[in-house]
Design an enzyme around this catalytic site. Structure first.
Site, PDB file in Angstrom:
ATOM      1  N   LYS A   1      -0.788  -1.385  -4.548  1.00 45.78           N
ATOM      2  CA  LYS A   1      -1.774  -0.314  -4.686  1.00 45.78           C
ATOM      3  C   LYS A   1      -1.003   0.991  -4.767  1.00 45.78           C
ATOM      4  O   LYS A   1      -0.451   1.475  -3.780  1.00 45.78           O
ATOM      5  CB  LYS A   1      -2.718  -0.329  -3.488  1.00 45.78           C
ATOM      6  CG  LYS A   1      -3.770   0.765  -3.455  1.00 45.78           C
ATOM      7  CD  LYS A   1      -4.598   0.599  -2.179  1.00 45.78           C
ATOM      8  CE  LYS A   1      -5.739   1.594  -2.069  1.00 45.78           C
ATOM      9  NZ  LYS A   1      -5.245   2.959  -1.745  1.00 45.78           N
TER      10      LYS A   1
ATOM     11  N   TYR B   1       0.857  -1.183   0.000  1.00 46.60           N
ATOM     12  CA  TYR B   1       0.000   0.000   0.000  1.00 46.60           C
ATOM     13  C   TYR B   1       0.896   1.236   0.000  1.00 46.60           C
ATOM     14  O   TYR B   1       1.408   1.641   1.040  1.00 46.60           O
ATOM     15  CB  TYR B   1      -0.891  -0.038   1.247  1.00 46.60           C
ATOM     16  CG  TYR B   1      -1.929   1.055   1.357  1.00 46.60           C
ATOM     17  CD1 TYR B   1      -2.216   1.933   0.315  1.00 46.60           C
ATOM     18  CD2 TYR B   1      -2.656   1.200   2.535  1.00 46.60           C
ATOM     19  CE1 TYR B   1      -3.179   2.907   0.434  1.00 46.60           C
ATOM     20  CE2 TYR B   1      -3.629   2.172   2.672  1.00 46.60           C
ATOM     21  CZ  TYR B   1      -3.887   3.030   1.623  1.00 46.60           C
ATOM     22  OH  TYR B   1      -4.837   3.997   1.756  1.00 46.60           O
TER      23      TYR B   1
END
Length: 300
Positions: free
Chosen positions: A163, A135
């Site tokens: 991500k 992330y």
């Protein structure tokens, strides 16, 4: 196809004024996402306020969401924590309860080095056994994953996806191509930053990690399906219709906007955890006006 693909919808975590999780509202949100046939649900991301919740609260949220989803959509759950041992425990909880993967950010108070982040991610992946999504969220963590660090992390067993944030829309294609060159086949590359995500999907990204998808999933699914079918014109048309929402995301933040949308759509009357304040009345009126301007078929 990559492990994660399509639309990953990120709902809020409904919390009342006393800081208690509203499980009834959470089930309503999850039911809405499953009905729209999202490809996965991103639980306890930044939109889900994961860093404001205790381990027990996170377990309750995940258990509730999985129970409502009933296998209709895999759930990716935030497992970020300041300490590595805490992140390991959260990831183990997520695996035991039934999450498909863990979303792990480089959360810190003291700024971290690349080597520290590499060790943190490696330990969590190894000791939890839960598939991990990198992330990269520099807006909140103030840490950015360089190509060199991503190249190291994708070799760690159990790290399966990333991500990414989106910067300028005209830079997404080159960023995606660069990242494709350093990740193994089957590694999922996705993007957040809703107002640029349509361009990321058109460019060939695997996944859109969407804030708006957590509250208005139907139109976001349509954008993803058009992109996957190679219909860039339709994807851009649908995306352009959401410009009033994207403008609000930039002006008052996506988090505050989607809390207001949840109330306007009569889903729940939750508020973000303090010290985050809900939008004042004037800004809520702006959200209501933007919602009213959206075309039919957006799920409103």
């Amino acid at each position: 196809m990559a492990f994660l693909s399509g639309l990953s919808a990120f709902p809020i975590t409904p919390i009342n004024r006393d800081g208690r999780i509203d499980t009834k509202a959470l089930r309503k949100l999850i039911k809405r996402l499953c009905a729209a046939k999202v490809d996965s649900i991103g639980l306890l991301g930044s939109t889900g306020c994961y860093m404001y919740l205790s381990r027990g609260e996170r377990r309750r949220v995940l258990t509730t969401a999985l129970g409502e989803a009933g296998g209709r959509a895999p759930i990716v759950v935030g497992v970020g924590a300041l300490r590595t041992d805490e992140a390991v425990r959260l990831a183990r909880d997520a695996k035991a309860i039934g999450a498909a993967a863990g979303l792990l950010a480089a959360v810190s108070y003291t700024p971290l080095t690349d080597d520290e982040v590499f060790e943190h991610f490696s330990v969590v992946a190894r000791e939890s056994g839960l598939p991990i999504v990198i992330y990269d969220n520099p807006a909140t963590t103030h840490f950015h994953f360089t190509p060199a660090l991503v190249g190291r992390l994708v070799k760690v067993p159990g790290i399966v996806a990333i991500k990414n944030p989106t910067g300028k829309s005209d830079a997404i294609e080159s960023h995606l191509a660069e990242q494709r060159s350093i990740v193994p086949e089957g590694f999922s590359i996705g993007y957040s930053g809703d107002w640029n995500a349509a361009e990321a999907m058109i460019a060939g990204a695997d996944t859109w990690y969407s804030v708006l998808g957590g509250i208005l999933p139907e139109v976001c699914v349509k954008i993803v399906r058009a992109s996957q079918a190679g219909d860039a014109t339709e994807a851009r048309r649908l995306d352009a219709a959401l410009t009033p929402i994207w403008d609000l995301f930039k002006q008052v933040s996506s988090l505050r906007t989607v809390y207001a949308l949840a109330e306007l759509l009569d889903i729940c009357r939750a508020e973000p955890p303090r010290p985050i304040m809900p939008l004042p009345a004037a800004a809520k009126q702006q959200v209501a006006a933007a919602l009213a301007r959206l075309p039919s078929g957006t799920g409103s």
